[in-house]
Write a protein that holds these residues in place. Sequence first.
Motif, short mmCIF file in Angstrom:
data_model
loop_
_atom_site.label_atom_id
_atom_site.label_comp_id
_atom_site.label_asym_id
_atom_site.label_seq_id
_atom_site.Cartn_x
_atom_site.Cartn_y
_atom_site.Cartn_z
N ASN A 286 4.72 -14.02 5.60
CA ASN A 286 4.59 -13.19 4.40
C ASN A 286 3.28 -13.46 3.67
O ASN A 286 2.66 -12.54 3.12
CB ASN A 286 5.78 -13.44 3.47
CG ASN A 286 7.07 -12.86 4.01
OD1 ASN A 286 7.06 -11.94 4.82
ND2 ASN A 286 8.20 -13.41 3.58
N LEU A 287 2.83 -14.72 3.68
CA LEU A 287 1.56 -15.04 3.04
C LEU A 287 0.40 -14.37 3.78
O LEU A 287 -0.53 -13.83 3.16
CB LEU A 287 1.36 -16.56 3.02
CG LEU A 287 0.07 -17.07 2.36
CD1 LEU A 287 0.00 -16.64 0.90
CD2 LEU A 287 -0.04 -18.59 2.50
N ALA A 288 0.45 -14.39 5.12
CA ALA A 288 -0.60 -13.74 5.90
C ALA A 288 -0.66 -12.24 5.59
O ALA A 288 -1.75 -11.67 5.43
CB ALA A 288 -0.37 -13.98 7.39
N ALA A 290 0.37 -10.77 2.83
CA ALA A 290 -0.09 -10.60 1.46
C ALA A 290 -1.60 -10.76 1.34
O ALA A 290 -2.25 -10.12 0.51
CB ALA A 290 0.62 -11.59 0.54
N GLU A 291 -2.17 -11.62 2.18
CA GLU A 291 -3.62 -11.87 2.15
C GLU A 291 -4.40 -10.99 3.12
O GLU A 291 -5.59 -11.19 3.35
CB GLU A 291 -3.88 -13.35 2.46
CG GLU A 291 -3.32 -14.30 1.40
CD GLU A 291 -3.51 -15.77 1.75
OE1 GLU A 291 -3.35 -16.61 0.84
OE2 GLU A 291 -3.82 -16.06 2.93
N ASN A 292 -3.68 -10.03 3.71
CA ASN A 292 -4.32 -9.06 4.62
C ASN A 292 -4.95 -9.74 5.83
O ASN A 292 -6.00 -9.33 6.32
CB ASN A 292 -5.35 -8.21 3.89
CG ASN A 292 -5.66 -6.92 4.62
OD1 ASN A 292 -4.79 -6.37 5.32
ND2 ASN A 292 -6.87 -6.42 4.48
N ARG A 293 -4.31 -10.82 6.28
CA ARG A 293 -4.74 -11.50 7.50
C ARG A 293 -3.92 -10.99 8.68
O ARG A 293 -2.79 -10.52 8.51
CB ARG A 293 -4.57 -13.01 7.36
CG ARG A 293 -5.48 -13.61 6.31
CD ARG A 293 -5.39 -15.13 6.29
NE ARG A 293 -4.14 -15.62 5.72
CZ ARG A 293 -3.25 -16.37 6.34
NH1 ARG A 293 -3.44 -16.72 7.61
NH2 ARG A 293 -2.17 -16.80 5.72
N ARG A 294 -4.47 -11.13 9.89
CA ARG A 294 -3.77 -10.62 11.07
C ARG A 294 -2.61 -11.52 11.47
O ARG A 294 -2.72 -12.76 11.46
CB ARG A 294 -4.72 -10.50 12.27
CG ARG A 294 -5.78 -9.47 12.15
CD ARG A 294 -6.38 -9.13 13.51
NE ARG A 294 -6.77 -10.30 14.29
CZ ARG A 294 -7.33 -10.24 15.50
NH1 ARG A 294 -7.55 -9.06 16.07
NH2 ARG A 294 -7.67 -11.33 16.15
N VAL A 295 -1.51 -10.89 11.85
CA VAL A 295 -0.41 -11.58 12.51
C VAL A 295 -0.49 -11.25 13.99
O VAL A 295 -0.35 -10.08 14.39
CB VAL A 295 0.96 -11.17 11.94
CG1 VAL A 295 2.09 -11.78 12.77
CG2 VAL A 295 1.07 -11.59 10.48
N VAL A 296 -0.76 -12.26 14.81
CA VAL A 296 -0.92 -12.08 16.26
C VAL A 296 0.34 -12.59 16.93
O VAL A 296 0.67 -13.78 16.85
CB VAL A 296 -2.15 -12.85 16.78
CG1 VAL A 296 -2.30 -12.66 18.29
CG2 VAL A 296 -3.41 -12.40 16.04
N GLY A 319 8.09 -4.25 1.09
CA GLY A 319 7.65 -3.75 2.38
C GLY A 319 6.73 -4.70 3.09
O GLY A 319 6.07 -5.54 2.48
N ASN A 320 6.68 -4.59 4.42
CA ASN A 320 5.82 -5.42 5.26
C ASN A 320 6.04 -6.91 5.02
O ASN A 320 5.10 -7.71 5.04
CB ASN A 320 4.34 -5.08 5.02
CG ASN A 320 3.98 -3.69 5.51
OD1 ASN A 320 4.86 -2.88 5.79
ND2 ASN A 320 2.71 -3.40 5.58
N ARG A 321 7.30 -7.30 4.84
CA ARG A 321 7.68 -8.68 4.62
C ARG A 321 8.95 -8.96 5.41
O ARG A 321 9.66 -8.04 5.82
CB ARG A 321 7.92 -8.97 3.13
CG ARG A 321 6.74 -8.72 2.23
CD ARG A 321 5.61 -9.71 2.47
NE ARG A 321 4.54 -9.56 1.49
CZ ARG A 321 3.52 -8.73 1.62
NH1 ARG A 321 3.44 -7.94 2.69
NH2 ARG A 321 2.58 -8.66 0.70
#
Length: 393
Positions: A286-288, A290-296, A319-321
């Motif tokens: 969720n932190l990734a 929120a920080e607009n980092r990629r989830v691979v 959303g997106n969590r």
Amino acid sequence: MLVSDFHYDLPPDRIAQEPLPDRGGSRLLHLSRRNLNRFNNDQPESWQDRSFHEFPDLLRSDDLLVVNNTRVFPARLYGHRSGQRAQPLSPHNPAARGFLRGRIEVLLTRQVADNPNEWECLVRPGRKIGIGEKLYFYGPSESPPDAPSELEAEVIARGRFGERRIRFAPVADFFARIERIGHVPLPPYIHRENDREDRAADRDRYQTVYAQLRGSMARSVAAPTAGLHFTPEILERIRARGIEIAEITLHVGLGTFQPVRVEKVEDHKLHRESYEIPAEAARVINLAKAENRRVVAVGTTTVRTLEYAAEHAGESVGGNRIESGRGEADTFIYPGYQFQIVDALLTNFHLPQSTLLMLVCALGGKEFVMDAYRHAVKAGYRFYSYGDCMFIE
């Protein structure tokens, strides 16, 4: 959308039968969606042929890598059936009794959540094994039908496509016995000289290096194969770049490899598979986001777990969590799906017309991925569980 749209031709000699001596020595086909329809230096294609040893350098320093830490257990059991639910035998065919009490093969696919002694399974030969049939399982050596059994079970239900539900007689050390008498559930396209002989190499190599040792993690009947390429050294290189690695669990069952028996993709239904997302994994994911980092995601099983969790997250999460917890995932992902969590994917090459290939096409774009598959065939990539991989970003 037709299932036949996801067909490609694969020569049998492209199917990897053995793991490479070096886990990380696999080839990697790098697909970059941002270069789609654009030239990448002097290379007009939007993919590049690489080695998996390059994978850590393809990641961004702020990426979050998510892996499935489930452990494969020796879910293939051999034994005998009692024959007590068989139809009356003709006295003119005395050999039939031996057939009805002959050998069986059972592949345990899913432990029933509300009864730990009950399992869904595939049985071979299964046509004559009805409800009420008793099954007896023995040690690794050949045992006669009247020898003492290690485990006993009764068939209590049939599934829509020939699956069975069986109930084991309670024993104190169930999984210890499974480890002793069971066989590695290699996919049917991997052939061994004697299917009943486990190789030490298969027990080691058909398992990720980060598979959890805890008994509750040992529930998968197939490996999350994208993770088979990692070595401790490659994982250390990833961590050395400051890249976080989160672990979730999806116990691989029928939902992963069940065949698609319908003509239209939308008519297919997936089997449920048990998953668990720890609180710490949910927090960093969720932190990734929120920080607009990629989830691979490493593997399609990771993708399905994360996307199912996002679809079923409570309203308070937003959303997106995702939320931490346990459940049973059955999200079927195919082109047109809107991803909430996963931004990039490391995956092996999958069977034609399979749900796994459809998922990859949903993320990478159907025509783009299918063209890449045709390139991989021509370029001599090794396919399926012990084969090479691709990275889609």
